[in-house]
Design an enzyme around this catalytic site. Sequence first.
Site, short mmCIF file in Angstrom:
data_model
loop_
_atom_site.label_atom_id
_atom_site.label_comp_id
_atom_site.label_asym_id
_atom_site.label_seq_id
_atom_site.Cartn_x
_atom_site.Cartn_y
_atom_site.Cartn_z
N HIS A 165 28.85 50.29 40.80
CA HIS A 165 28.09 49.14 41.26
C HIS A 165 26.89 49.54 42.12
O HIS A 165 25.94 48.77 42.25
CB HIS A 165 29.00 48.16 42.01
CG HIS A 165 29.82 47.31 41.10
ND1 HIS A 165 29.95 45.95 41.25
CD2 HIS A 165 30.53 47.61 39.98
CE1 HIS A 165 30.71 45.46 40.29
NE2 HIS A 165 31.09 46.46 39.50
N ASN B 122 30.11 41.63 43.42
CA ASN B 122 30.61 42.52 44.47
C ASN B 122 31.52 41.84 45.48
O ASN B 122 32.51 42.43 45.94
CB ASN B 122 29.43 43.16 45.22
CG ASN B 122 28.62 44.09 44.36
OD1 ASN B 122 29.11 44.63 43.37
ND2 ASN B 122 27.36 44.28 44.70
N HIS C 260 38.61 51.67 33.54
CA HIS C 260 39.59 50.60 33.65
C HIS C 260 40.99 51.04 33.24
O HIS C 260 41.89 50.22 33.12
CB HIS C 260 39.15 49.40 32.80
CG HIS C 260 38.06 48.59 33.42
ND1 HIS C 260 37.50 47.48 32.83
CD2 HIS C 260 37.40 48.75 34.60
CE1 HIS C 260 36.55 46.99 33.62
NE2 HIS C 260 36.46 47.75 34.68
#
Length: 320
Positions: A68, A96, A195
Amino acid sequence: MGLLFARSFVLVTALLVLCLLLPCHAKLSTKFYAKTCPNVESIVRAVMAPAVAAEPRMGASIIRLFFHDCFVNGCDASILLDDTPTLTGEKNAGANANSVRGYEVIDAIKTRVEAACKATVSCADIVALAARDAVNLLRGPTWKVPLGRKDSRTASQSAANANLPGPGSSAASLVAAFAAKGLSAREMTALSGAHTVGRVRCLFFRGRIYGEPNINATFAAARQRTCPQTGGDSNLAPFDDQTPDTFDNAYYTNLVAQRGLMHSDQELFNGGSQDGLVRKYSGNAKIFAGDFAKAMVKMGGLLPAAGTPTEVRLNCRMLN
């Protein structure tokens, strides 16, 4: 001599003009701190190891923090800046707020690094090293991290809202978002393998487990037990319920079995262009690990645009 000087002047002038038109940065190097802070990597590891041992989910959170950061105007630690009366940071951007965490771990690393090498190592480099260690501490691959980033003196909440893919993203939009950062569809699919560790809030996968046809029925029912149709938005579920705290290739095995938790996950195996690569990764953990490491290095090479004011912050949360 006069002619030589004139030619040199013209060359330097041309390079300066080019830097105004294109991003010009010092080249990152795995030996950047060899003389100025030779122990930086061991310091980062010394903080990361107990943090991940105490809470494996923190490893996944640090990987997410790195992603991010890099996807918003380059890997410049802008995501670490707190809001002030004169600066609106990125922490409260939609992608976020209430999802990115691990700031305290980065603070702890920075404190130790500053004690050893004052005003030398950027927060952006610390995040890059911490992300590499997070993967490895969760039994994933390791790699050499090119270093030499600087910390931005600016942040952009609007860019964070615009650049970070969401849980409802389609395969096409994912490919486009990564292509905009110079990353290929293969690199996007490899990076999505992060993930294989971590947890996600019910709010972000409820629509999939109740409304999508391409989902394993047993898997959907299991997720529904902790994610009701109303309420429970903050309830957590692992991306990979087989080996949730091990960085392996089970994420892709799950996709092939229609056990992707979020819509954007299953989009990588849904009759599209990435199906073949997902099958390859699901059957060969070594290929996935290699591709992931190379993609992390490439993503870590995303730097702020030329002319962006930068520094080495003494405190990652605020400007010097």
